[in-house]
Structure formats: C-alpha cells, structure tokens
Design a protein around this motif. Sequence first.
Motif, mmCIF file in Angstrom:
data_model
loop_
_atom_site.group_PDB
_atom_site.id
_atom_site.type_symbol
_atom_site.label_atom_id
_atom_site.label_comp_id
_atom_site.label_asym_id
_atom_site.label_seq_id
_atom_site.Cartn_x
_atom_site.Cartn_y
_atom_site.Cartn_z
ATOM 1 N N UNK A 25 0.817 -1.216 0.000
ATOM 2 C CA UNK A 25 0.000 0.000 0.000
ATOM 3 C C UNK A 25 0.845 1.258 0.000
ATOM 4 N N UNK A 26 1.929 1.249 0.752
ATOM 5 C CA UNK A 26 2.804 2.415 0.833
ATOM 6 C C UNK A 26 3.532 2.674 -0.481
ATOM 7 N N UNK A 27 3.763 1.621 -1.273
ATOM 8 C CA UNK A 27 4.442 1.780 -2.562
ATOM 9 C C UNK A 27 3.542 2.469 -3.574
ATOM 10 N N UNK A 28 2.240 2.545 -3.264
ATOM 11 C CA UNK A 28 1.315 3.241 -4.147
ATOM 12 C C UNK A 28 0.934 2.451 -5.383
ATOM 13 N N UNK A 29 1.116 1.131 -5.354
ATOM 14 C CA UNK A 29 0.780 0.294 -6.503
ATOM 15 C C UNK A 29 -0.528 -0.435 -6.262
ATOM 16 N N UNK A 30 -1.224 -0.809 -7.357
ATOM 17 C CA UNK A 30 -2.442 -1.605 -7.176
ATOM 18 C C UNK A 30 -2.115 -2.909 -6.457
ATOM 19 N N UNK A 31 -3.023 -3.352 -5.623
ATOM 20 C CA UNK A 31 -2.810 -4.577 -4.851
ATOM 21 C C UNK A 31 -3.106 -5.778 -5.737
ATOM 22 N N UNK A 32 -2.078 -6.288 -6.401
ATOM 23 C CA UNK A 32 -2.205 -7.458 -7.261
ATOM 24 C C UNK A 32 -1.399 -8.615 -6.694
ATOM 25 N N UNK A 33 -1.314 -8.705 -5.387
ATOM 26 C CA UNK A 33 -0.596 -9.812 -4.786
ATOM 27 C C UNK A 33 -0.137 -9.476 -3.390
ATOM 28 N N UNK A 34 0.554 -10.445 -2.784
ATOM 29 C CA UNK A 34 1.026 -10.242 -1.422
ATOM 30 C C UNK A 34 2.543 -10.258 -1.322
ATOM 31 N N UNK A 35 3.223 -10.242 -2.463
ATOM 32 C CA UNK A 35 4.684 -10.202 -2.470
ATOM 33 C C UNK A 35 5.139 -8.967 -3.230
ATOM 34 N N UNK A 36 6.190 -8.325 -2.727
ATOM 35 C CA UNK A 36 6.721 -7.136 -3.385
ATOM 36 C C UNK A 36 8.232 -7.283 -3.505
ATOM 37 N N UNK A 37 8.763 -6.852 -4.632
ATOM 38 C CA UNK A 37 10.201 -6.887 -4.865
ATOM 39 C C UNK A 37 10.596 -5.597 -5.575
ATOM 40 N N UNK A 38 11.744 -5.070 -5.226
ATOM 41 C CA UNK A 38 12.266 -3.882 -5.911
ATOM 42 C C UNK A 38 13.759 -4.058 -6.111
ATOM 43 N N UNK A 39 14.219 -3.688 -7.276
ATOM 44 C CA UNK A 39 15.637 -3.758 -7.613
ATOM 45 C C UNK A 39 15.983 -2.521 -8.429
ATOM 46 N N UNK A 40 17.261 -2.134 -8.392
ATOM 47 C CA UNK A 40 17.714 -0.971 -9.154
ATOM 48 C C UNK A 40 19.066 -1.254 -9.786
ATOM 49 N N UNK A 41 19.345 -0.539 -10.873
ATOM 50 C CA UNK A 41 20.621 -0.639 -11.566
ATOM 51 C C UNK A 41 20.897 0.715 -12.207
ATOM 52 N N UNK A 42 22.168 1.056 -12.323
ATOM 53 C CA UNK A 42 22.553 2.270 -13.032
ATOM 54 C C UNK A 42 23.096 1.857 -14.394
ATOM 55 N N UNK A 43 22.526 2.438 -15.441
ATOM 56 C CA UNK A 43 22.910 2.118 -16.815
ATOM 57 C C UNK A 43 23.574 3.349 -17.418
ATOM 58 N N UNK A 44 24.748 3.172 -17.970
ATOM 59 C CA UNK A 44 25.523 4.287 -18.500
ATOM 60 C C UNK A 44 25.019 4.685 -19.893
#
Length: 193
Positions: A25-44
Amino acid sequence: MVEEKIPGHEDDAPPATWKKGEAIGAAGLPDHGDSIVARAVTINRPVAEVFAYFRDFANLPMFMENVVRVDVLDPRRSHWVVKAPAGRTVEWDSAVTDEAEDRFIEWASEPGADVENSGRIEFRDAGVRGTVVTATIVYDPPAGIVGKIVAKMFQREPAIQARRDLRRFKQLLETGEITTAARTRAEQEEEAA
C-alpha cells in the motif's frame, strides 16, 4: 533534499525493503498480490534512450530471460508469455495504468491473469553516470507460498529474476550484447546425448 517519512513507519527506507508494515500500500501500486520486490541498476546511457528501449515492450524478451514473448496489442496493452517452473508457461494481459515519458511506467495485469501482478519502473537521470532504473513489482505467486518456494528452487522467482534481468538490461544497453557462458546448458545437454 530531505525525504519525508511515511506515516506509521519509523524509517525512510523504500517500502519494498520493509520487514514490517504495509509495504504494498505504501508503494502506491495496485494490490495485485502479497509479495513485493524492488531492484535498481545504473545504466551508463541517457535516460531518454533507456526509457525508449524499455517502453517498446517487444524488446523485453531480449534481456528478460524468462519472458518467452510480449505481444503488443495496442499502445497501452500487451500480452505476456513467461516461463514457469516444471517446463510450464504462464500468460496474462497487462495494461499501462500511468506513465510519464522518460520518468516512469506503471502497469497492472488484467483480470484472469495466471500471475496477478502490477508494478512501476522508474528512470532517473544520474548525470554523467547515466540512468538509474528502479523496478518495483507486486505479484501473487501461483499456489501461494508453496508456489513461491518452488519458483525459487527453479530460479524463476521474481526477486531473483528482477536482479538478473536488470543486470542483463544494463549489459545490453551499454555493450550491445549480453554475456553468456561459452557453452549454454542446452548445448552441453545436446553434446552429452
């Protein structure tokens, strides 16, 4: 710049990293499940180039190793076919729910999806370093927690795949190719037969 804390949460960590509290809920995304994952990468690469490549959803199977294909149905909708454990595939239609060019794309699976999911991919200018790409995905694994464990065993769990796919996206955009082993597993199996 001072980040505001989310009410009811004691730190300013991104919601996907929370061990307690309502991260989805805090991520502000529609509730389409009970698992959340976030990853990031810097692309040059410049943010406009990274956004444009990703926004052409037909490009996604080039670096998302479990995505068999993405059929673009219209500018906002697409049909996904994705590898699942035990040689199966899962399918769903997805719709872009919001976007801002060169900044973000949000999506949600449509009703009847084999794997309900929603998410947001953000593109942030990192100056001379290129573009920071952050993917946040909310999903409901088939068969609940058992399905999540099986998917993890077969290396098809979204948290594992998100990290790998972003690394492959970086390689593709920075070098024009994705590094692989000298011989693929299929080549080794064919040789052994």
